[in-house]
Scaffold this motif. Structure first.
Motif, PDB file in Angstrom:
ATOM      1  N   UNK A  38      15.102  -8.489 -61.194  1.00 54.73           N
ATOM      2  CA  UNK A  38      15.428  -7.865 -60.091  1.00 54.73           C
ATOM      3  C   UNK A  38      16.428  -6.488 -60.270  1.00 54.73           C
ATOM      4  N   UNK A  39      16.697  -6.476 -61.478  1.00 51.90           N
ATOM      5  CA  UNK A  39      17.691  -5.375 -61.776  1.00 51.90           C
ATOM      6  C   UNK A  39      17.052  -3.973 -61.704  1.00 51.90           C
ATOM      7  N   UNK A  40      17.707  -3.060 -61.026  1.00 56.71           N
ATOM      8  CA  UNK A  40      17.132  -1.817 -60.902  1.00 56.71           C
ATOM      9  C   UNK A  40      16.559  -1.078 -62.266  1.00 56.71           C
ATOM     10  N   UNK A  41      17.234  -1.032 -63.201  1.00 54.22           N
ATOM     11  CA  UNK A  41      16.896  -0.604 -64.702  1.00 54.22           C
ATOM     12  C   UNK A  41      15.490  -1.090 -65.003  1.00 54.22           C
ATOM     13  N   UNK A  42      15.150  -2.313 -64.745  1.00 53.25           N
ATOM     14  CA  UNK A  42      14.075  -2.773 -65.277  1.00 53.25           C
ATOM     15  C   UNK A  42      12.842  -2.856 -64.217  1.00 53.25           C
ATOM     16  N   UNK A  43      13.130  -2.381 -63.256  1.00 53.68           N
ATOM     17  CA  UNK A  43      12.210  -2.277 -62.027  1.00 53.68           C
ATOM     18  C   UNK A  43      10.718  -1.963 -62.428  1.00 53.68           C
ATOM     19  N   UNK A  44      10.168  -0.931 -63.406  1.00 49.87           N
ATOM     20  CA  UNK A  44       9.119  -0.336 -63.863  1.00 49.87           C
ATOM     21  C   UNK A  44       8.900  -0.793 -65.275  1.00 49.87           C
ATOM     22  N   UNK A  45       9.568  -2.032 -65.937  1.00 54.95           N
ATOM     23  CA  UNK A  45       9.274  -2.106 -67.314  1.00 54.95           C
ATOM     24  C   UNK A  45       7.907  -2.608 -67.644  1.00 54.95           C
ATOM     25  N   UNK A  46       7.155  -3.512 -66.527  1.00 56.31           N
ATOM     26  CA  UNK A  46       6.145  -4.285 -67.027  1.00 56.31           C
ATOM     27  C   UNK A  46       5.237  -3.441 -66.688  1.00 56.31           C
ATOM     28  N   UNK A  47       4.679  -2.929 -67.686  1.00 59.19           N
ATOM     29  CA  UNK A  47       3.462  -1.908 -67.610  1.00 59.19           C
ATOM     30  C   UNK A  47       1.958  -2.481 -67.150  1.00 59.19           C
ATOM     31  N   UNK A  48       1.599  -3.432 -67.625  1.00 66.03           N
ATOM     32  CA  UNK A  48       0.277  -4.131 -67.394  1.00 66.03           C
ATOM     33  C   UNK A  48       0.370  -5.493 -66.897  1.00 66.03           C
ATOM     34  N   UNK A  49       1.022  -5.938 -66.140  1.00 68.64           N
ATOM     35  CA  UNK A  49       1.378  -7.433 -66.139  1.00 68.64           C
ATOM     36  C   UNK A  49      -0.186  -8.152 -65.490  1.00 68.64           C
ATOM     37  N   UNK A  50      -0.156  -9.440 -65.874  1.00 65.79           N
ATOM     38  CA  UNK A  50      -1.460 -10.003 -65.364  1.00 65.79           C
ATOM     39  C   UNK A  50      -1.199 -10.375 -63.789  1.00 65.79           C
ATOM     40  N   UNK A  51      -2.061  -9.966 -63.150  1.00 64.52           N
ATOM     41  CA  UNK A  51      -1.598  -9.745 -61.697  1.00 64.52           C
ATOM     42  C   UNK A  51      -2.995 -10.379 -60.890  1.00 64.52           C
ATOM     43  N   UNK A  52      -2.772 -11.326 -59.798  1.00 64.76           N
ATOM     44  CA  UNK A  52      -1.643 -12.061 -59.618  1.00 64.76           C
ATOM     45  C   UNK A  52      -0.931 -12.986 -60.622  1.00 64.76           C
ATOM     46  N   UNK A  53      -1.504 -13.561 -61.616  1.00 68.39           N
ATOM     47  CA  UNK A  53      -1.263 -14.477 -62.337  1.00 68.39           C
ATOM     48  C   UNK A  53      -2.245 -14.568 -63.331  1.00 68.39           C
ATOM     49  N   UNK A  54      -1.786 -15.107 -64.579  1.00 64.18           N
ATOM     50  CA  UNK A  54      -2.760 -15.477 -65.992  1.00 64.18           C
ATOM     51  C   UNK A  54      -3.534 -16.663 -65.558  1.00 64.18           C
ATOM     52  N   UNK A  55      -4.872 -16.443 -65.429  1.00 62.07           N
ATOM     53  CA  UNK A  55      -6.103 -17.427 -65.285  1.00 62.07           C
ATOM     54  C   UNK A  55      -6.494 -18.186 -66.574  1.00 62.07           C
ATOM     55  N   UNK A  56      -6.259 -19.386 -66.924  1.00 66.87           N
ATOM     56  CA  UNK A  56      -6.930 -19.715 -68.312  1.00 66.87           C
ATOM     57  C   UNK A  56      -8.301 -19.782 -68.320  1.00 66.87           C
ATOM     58  N   UNK A  57      -9.113 -20.131 -67.256  1.00 70.39           N
ATOM     59  CA  UNK A  57     -10.613 -19.993 -67.069  1.00 70.39           C
ATOM     60  C   UNK A  57     -11.019 -18.846 -67.036  1.00 70.39           C
ATOM     61  N   UNK A  58     -10.167 -17.720 -67.112  1.00 68.62           N
ATOM     62  CA  UNK A  58     -10.895 -16.513 -66.783  1.00 68.62           C
ATOM     63  C   UNK A  58     -11.455 -15.683 -68.221  1.00 68.62           C
ATOM     64  N   UNK A  59     -11.931 -14.507 -68.036  1.00 71.71           N
ATOM     65  CA  UNK A  59     -12.662 -13.923 -68.858  1.00 71.71           C
ATOM     66  C   UNK A  59     -11.374 -13.635 -70.152  1.00 71.71           C
TER      67      UNK A  59
END
Lengths: 241, 245
Positions: free
Chosen positions: A198-219
């Motif tokens: 939640x630190x302001x310096x790292x607000x945009x550090x995650x460029x391509x996160x798995x959104x909403x989460x990583x699904x194991x049975x996905x492609x």
């Protein structure tokens, strides 16, 4: 904890965190809370239900998930909601991202003022009568009372503390292990809550996160180990300048 | 009849030891000590992940077998050197650490100044490790060389590697080192260090007084026993199979 070397030859210390059987248990909408963000209840390690209280049994039965040792809440925005019962994996985080880690610190029991608050104590000799590790004065004359929150001896440790802004260096998708920079509160093998920083310096550090989460049975087929770009992988030859 | 005047007891002849030199002898096994996990409550998965990384590094970079007392030459990458590489020759006085953070300390005396460098075995900055002389000493820890006469720690920087055959046993150098006059950095005559490689020239009373600090019950302490034979077998199988691939 383990050492980890970057491509420039610099050495960092890394803590390994294993994601063990995490499932989403319940969704609480923001209307019920009267706030701005919705909450997701997430459960940790699987344990036997016979040694735990029955208050939470209804929660686990409705989610269709084995009994968990720890239940935590995460604040989520409306577009990142998950269905109760979805499993969560270490691949939810990506290398290069920054995280905050919360855990209960190691309990030290009842401790004196020197260990608990770092007071200087008194000299060992030169006439000190039975006073070597005591707090000394606790207030002034004019106050005529002791202020609330005065640092005094008491139970130390075993409280929740957070380490902020820790970099994720590496993720192992096969064993669900997150390699996090630096040290983390808590003893070895204790349960820990990992959250996007939640630190302001790292607000945009995650460029391509798995959104909403990583699904194991996905492609998406992920390799067994995901490394940050700066990490020295042991398959490469030695570093030269 | 004996020199004492008593009749000599009958000594049966020694049994003959037959060494069959036709078949190749059993291969000497060496498992580097940093592979053996320490006693503790850590999840074994952590040691498994570390071992995978260590094996991965050993496949790319050769870390030879060596013991405390062997003479090594290590070349590291150095950004501040003119050639960008730094070569140091020295005797290994200590091997410490477990897992990826395993270290070894090399000692040499260069132009009258004793120099000790602690290298991390799995650091990517190390370009090469050569064993110039493979041998063991009477102790596991040669820190007492700091208080020994400097001739015992000086090694030629350009010395040629001494050949050692693979199947032969590692030679044990039973050298007893002579010390500088006291005071030393540690009281090496005390039984806690259990040093066999020093020729103590101290008077008898001092040696007897040092035995006052002996703890003879320690060898019978069952809580201190850590039997690593089974763990070593498993890890040796795992490591040798992975390295053979």
């Amino acid at each position: 904890m383990m050492p980890l070397w970057t491509k420039s030859g610099k050495r960092h210390a890394v803590t390994l965190l294993k994601v063990e059987d995490c499932h989403v248990l319940k969704y609480i909408s923001k209307e019920e809370l009267g706030g701005k963000k919705a909450k997701l209840l997430v459960g940790g390690k699987n344990v036997s239900p016979f040694y735990k209280s029955e208050s939470n049994t209804k929660l686990f039965r409705e989610a269709g998930v084995p009994y968990k040792q720890k239940v935590t809440t995460f604040d989520v925005t409306d577009d990142a909601l998950l269905k109760p019962g979805t499993p969560l994996y270490a691949a939810h985080f990506r290398p290069g991202q920054y995280v905050d880690v919360t855990a209960k610190t190691i309990g030290k029991g009842f401790q004196g003022v020197m260990k608990r608050w770092g007071f200087k104590g008194q000299p060992a000799s030169h006439g000190q009568t039975k006073t070597h590790r005591r707090p000394g004065a606790i207030s002034t004359n004019k106050a005529a009372k002791v202020y609330r929150g005065k640092k005094m001896p008491g139970k130390m440790g075993n409280i929740y503390r957070t380490s902020l802004g820790l970099k994720v260096w590496r993720i192992n998708t096969k064993h669900n292990i997150i390699y996090v920079n630096g040290c983390v509160p808590g003893h070895t093998n204790c349960l820990v809550k990992v959250r996007d920083s939640k630190l302001p310096t790292y607000k945009d550090c995650n460029k391509n996160p798995p959104f909403p989460t990583f699904f194991a049975d996905g492609d998406e087929e992920l390799p067994e180990d995901l490394y940050d770009e700066e990490v020295f992988q042991f398959t490469e030859p030695s570093v030269t300048y | 009849v004996n020199s004492d005047g008593k009749p000599t007891k009958f000594q049966p002849p020694p049994k003959p030891v037959i060494i069959d030199k036709r078949r190749p002898q059993e291969e000497r096994r060496f498992l580097s000590p940093e592979f053996i996990p320490p006693r503790g409550r850590t999840n074994p998965l952590k040691y498994y992940m570390e071992r995978k990384d260590m094996i991965q590094r050993r496949k790319v970079f050769n870390i030879p077998e060596f013991y405390v007392g062997s003479i090594l030459a290590v070349t590291t990458a150095d950004p501040y050197a003119s050639d960008k590489v730094n070569r140091f020759v020295g005797i290994c006085i200590q091997r410490g650490g477990k897992g990826l953070g395993a270290t070894f300390v090399l000692r040499n005396v260069i132009e009258g100044q004793g120099v000790e460098i602690c290298y991390e075995m799995y650091s990517p900055r190390i370009q090469a490790i050569e064993v110039l002389k493979l041998e063991k000493r009477l102790d596991d820890n040669l820190m007492y060389l700091r208080d020994a006469l400097p001739e015992y720690s000086t090694f030629d920087v350009n010395m040629k590697p001494v050949s050692h055959l693979d199947h032969e046993e590692v030679p044990v150098n039973k050298l007893q080192v002579r010390m500088k006059p006291k005071p030393w950095s540690k009281r090496w005559e005390r039984p806690q260090f259990n040093i066999k490689g020093i020729k103590f020239e101290l008077p008898e009373e001092k040696m007897k007084a040092a035995q006052k600090w002996s703890k003879p019950w320690l060898e019978f302490d069952m809580m201190r026993e850590y039997d690593t034979s089974k763990i070593e077998e498993k890890i040796w199988k795992e490591v040798s199979e992975a390295l053979r691939k």
